[in-house]
Design an enzyme around this catalytic site. Structure first.
Site: not given
Ligand SMILES: NC(=O)c1ccc[n+]([C@@H]2O[C@H](COP(=O)([O-])OP(=O)(O)OC[C@H]3O[C@@H](n4cnc5c(N)ncnc54)[C@H](OP(=O)(O)O)[C@@H]3O)[C@@H](O)[C@H]2O)c1
Length: 280
Positions: A71, A108
């Site tokens: 990420k 997220d």
């Protein structure tokens, strides 16, 4: 919506990757919406991430998700990063633009907020103090989204104090770091408690946190979804707090990615939720 002239492709890059539930989620939606395409797990070693991402346009991929450990590294590779992902410092979604360049997003935080609102539609980020435990990648996404939803007071507690202090400084008010040893007392008067640490995950010890001072009216959420009910959530439920686990965050973060790649904002149905719960 069908695209018979083109077989659409997306996937998730991780190392390891076979634990990811994302292929099940996206392939469920591809079938549900009648879209000809597939979503595949892509086992990519860290040293191969750049080449793998740059290969997406040539392979005809609409984009991909990113999971551990990619990420942060992917953030540095893509051509553009949207402002929210920039604040979070990581991306979990890449969209291939028409010219073959790569856009990075982080869904997220969106997934987190949607999971809470779905469980408790009357929830408000500004209802009172919020205690966040943990200062890792998950915490950064949760914190950014809470601030954007108007949170007025966030007490950030992390085992490594300097990490919480650095994050509070970087994000600024309303986030204030509190020492780890004061985590129990920090719950007094809170409207919400969020665990973003790995403690309570399958194979890990429970989060060491006494809930005595937490108001029973507080919502308690844990971004962990394996197990579905962590020891923290079980303790909170048994004393009367409302609880939310991390499964909704996982499901909801997938929705804007699917929309960006395939043009449909998908719904989380009971069937999808049950299918993913059956894997836990
Ligand atoms: N539901 C979802 O969609 C979703 C999304 C992202 C993450 N998650 C889950 O969130 C959890 C954290 O992920 P992450 O990516 O944020 O990990 P991370 O960046 O590695 O951060 C881990 C956090 O856990 C803390 N921690 C680790 N061991 C601890 C211990 N023994 N006692 C107290 N705190 C401890 C760390 O504190 P230190 O700074 O002191 O090391 C840090 O704050 C994982 O369980 C992950 O599966 C779920």
């Amino acid at each position: 919506m069908a695209h018979p002239e083109r077989f659409l492709l997306a996937g998730v890059m991780g190392w390891p990757v076979m634990h990811s539930r994302s292929p099940k989620i996206h392939n469920f939606w591809l079938a549900k919406y009648g879209i000809a395409g597939t979503y595949v797990p892509l086992a990519i070693r860290p040293e191969g991430l750049r080449a793998a991402l740059r290969a997406l346009p040539a392979l005809g991929f609409a984009g991909c998700n990113l999971t551990i450990p990619h990420k942060e590294a992917a953030f540095e590779i893509v051509d553009r990063v949207d402002p929210l992902a920039r604040r979070i410092g990581a991306i979990n979604c890449v969209v291939v633009a028409a010219d073959g360049s790569l856009d990075g997003y982080n869904h997220d935080g969106f997934g987190y907020i949607q999971s809470i609102v779905e469980a408790y539609p009357d929830w408000r980020a500004d209802a009172g103090p919020i205690v966040v435990i943990g200062a890792g990648g998950g915490a950064r996404a949760v914190l950014a989204s809470l601030v954007d939803r108007g949170a007025q007071e966030i007490r950030l507690v992390n085992r490594s104090a300097e990490r919480a202090q650095a994050l509070a400084k970087e994000f600024g008010p309303p986030i204030e770091a509190a020492p780890w040893k004061e985590r129990h007392a920090a719950l007094a008067g809170a409207a919400m408690l969020i665990n973003t640490t790995s403690q309570g995950m399958a194979g890990q010890p429970a989060l060491d946190l006494a809930l005595d001072t937490l108001p029973v009216s507080a919502v308690v959420s844990d971004i962990i979804y394996v197990p579905r009910e962590t020891p923290l959530l079980a303790a909170a439920r048994s004393r009367g707090n409302r609880t939310v686990n991390g499964l909704g965050m996982l499901l909801h973060q997938a929705r804007p990615a699917f929309h960006a790649w395939f043009g449909v904002m998908p719904e989380i149905t009971a069937e999808l939720r049950a299918m993913i719960e059956a894997t836990i």
